[in-house]
Design a protein around this motif. Structure first.
Motif, short mmCIF file in Angstrom:
data_model
loop_
_atom_site.label_atom_id
_atom_site.label_comp_id
_atom_site.label_asym_id
_atom_site.label_seq_id
_atom_site.Cartn_x
_atom_site.Cartn_y
_atom_site.Cartn_z
N GLY A 1 90.31 18.91 63.50
CA GLY A 1 91.19 18.99 62.06
C GLY A 1 90.70 19.20 60.78
O GLY A 1 91.49 19.87 60.16
N GLY A 2 90.59 20.95 61.41
CA GLY A 2 90.60 22.16 59.92
C GLY A 2 88.67 21.74 59.61
O GLY A 2 88.46 22.93 58.30
N LYS A 3 88.45 21.20 59.45
CA LYS A 3 86.76 20.79 58.89
C LYS A 3 85.92 21.29 60.37
O LYS A 3 85.99 20.97 61.51
N ARG A 4 84.68 22.04 59.18
CA ARG A 4 83.80 22.28 60.68
C ARG A 4 83.17 20.91 60.18
O ARG A 4 82.44 20.76 59.57
N LEU A 5 82.45 20.24 61.43
CA LEU A 5 81.45 19.01 61.95
C LEU A 5 80.02 19.35 62.54
O LEU A 5 80.35 20.44 63.49
N LYS A 6 79.58 18.37 61.85
CA LYS A 6 77.71 19.04 62.57
C LYS A 6 77.89 17.50 63.49
O LYS A 6 78.19 16.85 62.81
N LEU A 7 77.90 17.13 64.86
CA LEU A 7 77.72 15.90 65.22
C LEU A 7 76.62 15.87 66.08
O LEU A 7 76.28 16.54 67.05
N THR A 8 75.86 15.09 65.12
CA THR A 8 74.34 14.99 66.12
C THR A 8 74.70 13.76 67.11
O THR A 8 75.40 12.38 67.22
N ILE A 9 74.38 14.00 68.30
CA ILE A 9 75.09 12.63 69.54
C ILE A 9 73.78 12.09 69.55
O ILE A 9 72.95 13.07 70.43
N TRP A 10 73.80 10.81 69.71
CA TRP A 10 72.69 10.00 70.40
C TRP A 10 73.04 9.97 71.91
O TRP A 10 73.58 8.76 72.00
N ASP A 11 71.98 9.61 72.70
CA ASP A 11 72.22 8.97 74.23
C ASP A 11 70.76 7.90 74.35
O ASP A 11 69.86 8.07 74.33
N THR A 12 71.40 7.05 74.44
CA THR A 12 69.58 5.58 74.30
C THR A 12 70.22 5.02 75.81
O THR A 12 71.20 5.82 76.59
N SER B 1 79.26 16.16 58.84
CA SER B 1 77.63 16.08 59.63
C SER B 1 78.34 14.31 59.71
O SER B 1 78.30 13.21 59.42
N PHE B 2 77.92 14.16 60.95
CA PHE B 2 78.53 12.55 61.38
C PHE B 2 77.41 12.00 62.48
O PHE B 2 76.98 13.15 63.73
N LYS B 3 77.38 10.66 62.50
CA LYS B 3 76.16 10.73 63.85
C LYS B 3 77.18 9.73 64.85
O LYS B 3 77.73 8.78 64.60
#
Length: 212
Positions: free
Chosen positions: A58-69, A14-16
């Motif tokens: 890249g073979g990984k399941r990702l959760k992106l939390t995308i912040w809009d400023t 999980s990435f921000k």
């Protein structure tokens, strides 16, 4: 896969990700184009907003939390705290407005240095609105030069036509995954630890609960 299925078992990391830049450069449109494959006229962001996207890179399941400023000056102090903990930062300018380009080096990149808690966070410089090429005032070469100066990946895109939109987020995710400390932060174990910490702070959990 919908964002509603974002349980710990549904992703590996999980990435921000934070989008910054002047008002009206198309940050919100870029996110909407990526999240829903559609674009529509959007009112300027007030303060901050975020969206969640699940994808496999890249073979990984990702959760992106995308912040809009918000890009407006009056919201700067409000958004500064949202730099903390971001593993990826996207700096956006409008290729038809030179001031939005110069402000990235004179204002926004300095804010990244000042507020980012991850000095090795991955960064992408994005020139938006290439669908209006006849109105272009910032060349691709200038964008490449600034990206090299700031240590960023570089893309030109159009949120309107979706040109390069997916590639921006996918390449950023790959860049994040090259940095072991960022991967550790985004691991499900680290995410669980953060949730436990929040649950141990009643006031914080109440605050979090009012955001939806």
């Amino acid at each position: 896969m919908s964002s509603s299925s974002s349980q710990n078992s549904g992703y590996d990391l999980s990435f921000k990700v934070l989008l910054i830049g002047d008002s009206a450069v198309g940050k919100s449109s870029l996110i909407l184009s990526f999240i829903s494959n559609s674009v529509q006229d959007i009112a300027p962001t007030i303060g901050v907003d975020f969206k969640i996207k699940l994808l496999t890179v890249g073979g990984k399941r990702l959760k992106l939390t995308i912040w809009d400023t918000a890009g407006q000056e009056r919201f700067r102090t409000l958004t500064s705290s949202y730099y903390r903990g971001a593993q990826g930062i996207i700096l956006v300018y409008d290729v038809t407005r030179r001031d939005t380009f110069t402000n990235l080096s004179e204002v926004w990149s300095k804010e990244v240095e000042l507020y980012s808690s991850n000095q090795d966070c991955a960064k992408v410089l994005v020139g938006n609105k290439v669908d209006r090429d006849s109105e272009r005032v910032v060349s691709r070469e200038e964008g490449l030069a600034l990206a090299e100066e700031l240590g960023c990946l570089f893309f030109e895109c159009s949120a309107k036509t979706r040109e390069n939109v997916d590639q921006i987020f996918e390449e950023l995710a790959l860049k994040i995954m090259e940095v072991p400390t960022l991967v550790e932060e985004g691991s499900t174990a680290a995410v669980k630890r953060n949730i436990l910490k929040q649950n141990q702070q009643p006031q914080a959990s109440q605050d979090n609960g009012c955001c939806f």
